[in-house]
Design an enzyme around this catalytic site. Structure first.
Site, PDB file in Angstrom:
ATOM      1  N   ASP A 161     -24.379   1.834  40.330  1.00  0.00           N
ATOM      2  CA  ASP A 161     -23.614   0.581  40.316  1.00  0.00           C
ATOM      3  C   ASP A 161     -23.170   0.272  38.889  1.00  0.00           C
ATOM      4  O   ASP A 161     -23.843   0.627  37.914  1.00  0.00           O
ATOM      5  CB  ASP A 161     -24.468  -0.583  40.852  1.00  0.00           C
ATOM      6  CG  ASP A 161     -23.628  -1.730  41.378  1.00  0.00           C
ATOM      7  OD1 ASP A 161     -23.632  -1.953  42.603  1.00  0.00           O
ATOM      8  OD2 ASP A 161     -22.959  -2.407  40.563  1.00  0.00           O
ATOM      9  N   ASP A 164     -19.850   3.466  36.364  1.00  0.00           N
ATOM     10  CA  ASP A 164     -18.579   3.035  36.950  1.00  0.00           C
ATOM     11  C   ASP A 164     -18.026   4.210  37.756  1.00  0.00           C
ATOM     12  O   ASP A 164     -17.665   5.244  37.190  1.00  0.00           O
ATOM     13  CB  ASP A 164     -17.618   2.656  35.811  1.00  0.00           C
ATOM     14  CG  ASP A 164     -16.246   2.245  36.320  1.00  0.00           C
ATOM     15  OD1 ASP A 164     -15.960   2.416  37.525  1.00  0.00           O
ATOM     16  OD2 ASP A 164     -15.459   1.754  35.488  1.00  0.00           O
ATOM     17  N   VAL A 165     -17.948   4.046  39.085  1.00  0.00           N
ATOM     18  CA  VAL A 165     -17.539   5.184  39.930  1.00  0.00           C
ATOM     19  C   VAL A 165     -16.088   5.600  39.692  1.00  0.00           C
ATOM     20  O   VAL A 165     -15.675   6.677  40.105  1.00  0.00           O
ATOM     21  CB  VAL A 165     -17.720   4.892  41.441  1.00  0.00           C
ATOM     22  CG1 VAL A 165     -19.185   4.699  41.793  1.00  0.00           C
ATOM     23  CG2 VAL A 165     -16.883   3.699  41.898  1.00  0.00           C
ATOM     24  N   SER A 213     -12.741  -0.670  55.473  1.00  0.00           N
ATOM     25  CA  SER A 213     -12.795  -2.090  55.860  1.00  0.00           C
ATOM     26  C   SER A 213     -11.874  -2.348  57.034  1.00  0.00           C
ATOM     27  O   SER A 213     -10.841  -1.692  57.186  1.00  0.00           O
ATOM     28  CB  SER A 213     -12.346  -2.964  54.684  1.00  0.00           C
ATOM     29  OG  SER A 213     -12.197  -4.305  55.103  1.00  0.00           O
ATOM     30  N   TYR A 252      -5.930  -4.567  48.655  1.00  0.00           N
ATOM     31  CA  TYR A 252      -7.212  -4.125  49.234  1.00  0.00           C
ATOM     32  C   TYR A 252      -6.952  -3.331  50.520  1.00  0.00           C
ATOM     33  O   TYR A 252      -7.523  -2.252  50.732  1.00  0.00           O
ATOM     34  CB  TYR A 252      -8.050  -5.374  49.520  1.00  0.00           C
ATOM     35  CG  TYR A 252      -9.436  -5.141  50.064  1.00  0.00           C
ATOM     36  CD1 TYR A 252     -10.472  -4.680  49.246  1.00  0.00           C
ATOM     37  CD2 TYR A 252      -9.734  -5.425  51.400  1.00  0.00           C
ATOM     38  CE1 TYR A 252     -11.752  -4.509  49.759  1.00  0.00           C
ATOM     39  CE2 TYR A 252     -11.010  -5.258  51.908  1.00  0.00           C
ATOM     40  CZ  TYR A 252     -12.020  -4.800  51.079  1.00  0.00           C
ATOM     41  OH  TYR A 252     -13.297  -4.625  51.586  1.00  0.00           O
ATOM     42  N   LYS A 306      -8.010   0.523  51.232  1.00  0.00           N
ATOM     43  CA  LYS A 306      -8.947   0.867  52.304  1.00  0.00           C
ATOM     44  C   LYS A 306      -8.283   1.696  53.412  1.00  0.00           C
ATOM     45  O   LYS A 306      -8.935   2.511  54.065  1.00  0.00           O
ATOM     46  CB  LYS A 306      -9.568  -0.409  52.888  1.00  0.00           C
ATOM     47  CG  LYS A 306     -10.474  -1.154  51.899  1.00  0.00           C
ATOM     48  CD  LYS A 306     -11.704  -0.332  51.541  1.00  0.00           C
ATOM     49  CE  LYS A 306     -12.746  -1.137  50.771  1.00  0.00           C
ATOM     50  NZ  LYS A 306     -13.952  -0.354  50.463  1.00  0.00           N
TER      51      LYS A 306
HETATM   52  P1  NAP Z   1     -20.435  -6.792  46.898  1.00  0.00           P
HETATM   53  O1  NAP Z   1     -21.505  -7.715  47.387  1.00  0.00           O
HETATM   54  O2  NAP Z   1     -19.333  -7.335  46.049  1.00  0.00           O
HETATM   55  O3  NAP Z   1     -21.147  -5.561  46.129  1.00  0.00           O
HETATM   56  C1  NAP Z   1     -20.384  -4.528  45.606  1.00  0.00           C
HETATM   57  C2  NAP Z   1     -21.152  -3.826  44.508  1.00  0.00           C
HETATM   58  O4  NAP Z   1     -20.299  -2.773  44.002  1.00  0.00           O
HETATM   59  C3  NAP Z   1     -21.471  -4.750  43.323  1.00  0.00           C
HETATM   60  O5  NAP Z   1     -22.798  -4.554  42.900  1.00  0.00           O
HETATM   61  C4  NAP Z   1     -20.467  -4.300  42.265  1.00  0.00           C
HETATM   62  O6  NAP Z   1     -20.910  -4.462  40.937  1.00  0.00           O
HETATM   63  C5  NAP Z   1     -20.343  -2.818  42.591  1.00  0.00           C
HETATM   64  N1  NAP Z   1     -19.159  -2.232  41.981  1.00  0.00           N
HETATM   65  C6  NAP Z   1     -17.939  -2.795  41.834  1.00  0.00           C
HETATM   66  N2  NAP Z   1     -17.110  -1.963  41.165  1.00  0.00           N
HETATM   67  C7  NAP Z   1     -17.837  -0.857  40.887  1.00  0.00           C
HETATM   68  C8  NAP Z   1     -17.546   0.346  40.191  1.00  0.00           C
HETATM   69  N3  NAP Z   1     -16.348   0.579  39.638  1.00  0.00           N
HETATM   70  N4  NAP Z   1     -18.528   1.278  40.067  1.00  0.00           N
HETATM   71  C9  NAP Z   1     -19.753   1.047  40.588  1.00  0.00           C
HETATM   72  N5  NAP Z   1     -20.082  -0.077  41.246  1.00  0.00           N
HETATM   73  C10 NAP Z   1     -19.141  -1.021  41.400  1.00  0.00           C
HETATM   74  O7  NAP Z   1     -19.701  -6.059  48.114  1.00  0.00           O
HETATM   75  P2  NAP Z   1     -20.184  -5.789  49.633  1.00  0.00           P
HETATM   76  O8  NAP Z   1     -19.758  -6.940  50.445  1.00  0.00           O
HETATM   77  O9  NAP Z   1     -21.603  -5.345  49.651  1.00  0.00           O
HETATM   78  O10 NAP Z   1     -19.207  -4.592  50.016  1.00  0.00           O
HETATM   79  C11 NAP Z   1     -19.578  -3.229  49.866  1.00  0.00           C
HETATM   80  C12 NAP Z   1     -18.438  -2.346  50.379  1.00  0.00           C
HETATM   81  O11 NAP Z   1     -18.140  -2.700  51.732  1.00  0.00           O
HETATM   82  C13 NAP Z   1     -17.137  -2.502  49.599  1.00  0.00           C
HETATM   83  O12 NAP Z   1     -16.472  -1.263  49.526  1.00  0.00           O
HETATM   84  C14 NAP Z   1     -16.340  -3.462  50.460  1.00  0.00           C
HETATM   85  O13 NAP Z   1     -14.957  -3.312  50.256  1.00  0.00           O
HETATM   86  C15 NAP Z   1     -16.762  -3.009  51.851  1.00  0.00           C
HETATM   87  N6  NAP Z   1     -16.602  -4.040  52.876  1.00  0.00           N
HETATM   88  C16 NAP Z   1     -17.296  -5.223  52.818  1.00  0.00           C
HETATM   89  C17 NAP Z   1     -17.128  -6.143  53.831  1.00  0.00           C
HETATM   90  C18 NAP Z   1     -17.873  -7.448  53.863  1.00  0.00           C
HETATM   91  O14 NAP Z   1     -17.615  -8.231  54.786  1.00  0.00           O
HETATM   92  N7  NAP Z   1     -18.775  -7.717  52.939  1.00  0.00           N
HETATM   93  C19 NAP Z   1     -16.254  -5.885  54.891  1.00  0.00           C
HETATM   94  C20 NAP Z   1     -15.559  -4.678  54.907  1.00  0.00           C
HETATM   95  C21 NAP Z   1     -15.757  -3.759  53.905  1.00  0.00           C
HETATM   96  P3  NAP Z   1     -20.428  -5.764  40.079  1.00  0.00           P
HETATM   97  O15 NAP Z   1     -21.222  -6.887  40.621  1.00  0.00           O
HETATM   98  O16 NAP Z   1     -20.764  -5.429  38.670  1.00  0.00           O
HETATM   99  O17 NAP Z   1     -18.962  -5.903  40.325  1.00  0.00           O
END
Ligand code: NAP
Length: 254
Positions: free
Chosen positions: A47, A73-74, A149, A161, A165
């Site tokens: 992360d 950073d990925v 997503s 976004y 996706k």
């Molecule tokens: P989240 O709570 O925002 O967590 C995302 C994590 O990814 C954070 O710890 C963030 O770190 C990290 N991150 C961001 N940019 C990065 C990078 N360049 N390299 C490494 N790590 C990075 O998100 P989530 O809701 O768990 O979502 C996870 C995945 O599911 C995402 O791909 C999102 O698009 C997808 N998704 C989520 C939902 C939903 O309803 N939650 C729905 C559909 C899809 P920082 O805090 O430092 O930014």
């Protein structure tokens, strides 16, 4: 921005397999990492946030599995190199879950070039970069899961976004064909999952979305994790190039 810390509370067994989960400091990624750890995998949690080290330590303490936290950073070459270094050292690398993702929402007229570029760099560029760096190091029969997503089907204020996706889905299908038969590649398309990402949605919009979910509730990170674990198991051995909607039945609803 590279740091790696390993937690191994119990003795490692030779049958332990290694999985990488990105964006694992919190939310869905942390849920996936915990689920794999409970099933006995050594999980590399990667992360951008240094918080990932604490998350890795907490999961190791809770599950008794070994974990490694990598601050990376990925979307950067150095980030990919740090993750590769961790799996090379640990060995028996069998699963890669590309979960890290960001939102930078705005209506089309107000979308800045920065917001457009950042979402594509992380959400699409991240998996492309990591898969290119790591796929050849996966053991035969290994698996890749890309987290897309429901918004890939289109969503107001999220064209950047949605584009990233939706691109990930075409990329998943193409990669699945390229890496077959050695590696399986699939995508999960989550709907509304309770995390910090969705906490940021204004109440009115949030209630509007919830009203359109047939199962009438948000999903939990653990429910995405169950599907990710299944896709990385022998139980899904004939499944590749597929997208699984995990959205409480909202697949075809707006
Ligand atoms: P989240 O709570 O925002 O967590 C995302 C994590 O990814 C954070 O710890 C963030 O770190 C990290 N991150 C961001 N940019 C990065 C990078 N360049 N390299 C490494 N790590 C990075 O998100 P989530 O809701 O768990 O979502 C996870 C995945 O599911 C995402 O791909 C999102 O698009 C997808 N998704 C989520 C939902 C939903 O309803 N939650 C729905 C559909 C899809 P920082 O805090 O430092 O930014």
């Amino acid at each position: 921005m590279l740091a790696s810390l390993r937690f191994a509370p119990g003795p490692r067994m030779s049958a332990v397999r290694t999985a990488v989960v990105t964006g694992a400091a919190r939310g869905i990624g942390a849920g996936i990492a915990a689920k794999f750890a409970r099933s006995g995998w050594h999980v590399v949690l990667a992360d951008l946030s240094p918080e990932v080290v604490e998350t890795a330590s907490a999961i190791a303490a809770e599950t008794g599995a070994a974990t490694t936290g990598v601050v990376s950073d990925v979307s950067s070459p150095d980030g990919a190199a740090a993750i590769l270094a961790a799996v090379t050292e640990i060995g028996d690398f069998r699963a890669l879950v590309n979960n890290a993702g960001i939102t930078r929402d705005a209506m089309i007229k107000k979308m800045t070039p920065e917001a457009f570029t950042a979402t594509n760099r992380v959400n699409l560029g991240g998996p492309i970069r990591l898969n290119a760096a790591l796929a050849e190091h996966l053991a035969d029969g290994g698996t890749i899961v890309n987290i897309s997503s429901k918004s890939s089907q289109g969503n107001v204020g999220q064209f950047n976004y949605a584009l990233s996706k939706a691109g990930l889905l075409g990329y998943t299908r193409a990669l699945a064909i390229e890496l077959a038969p050695r590696i399986r590649v699939n995508a999960i398309s989550p709907g509304f999952i309770a995390t910090e990402m969705t906490d940021a949605i204004p109440d009115e919009l949030r209630n509007n979305i919830l009203a359109r979910i047939p199962l009438a509730r948000p999903g939990q990170p653990s429910e995405i994790a169950d599907v990710a674990l299944w896709l990385c198991s022998e139980a899904s051995s004939y499944v590749t190039g597929q997208v699984l909607g995990v959205c409480g039945g909202r697949t075809y609803a707006p």
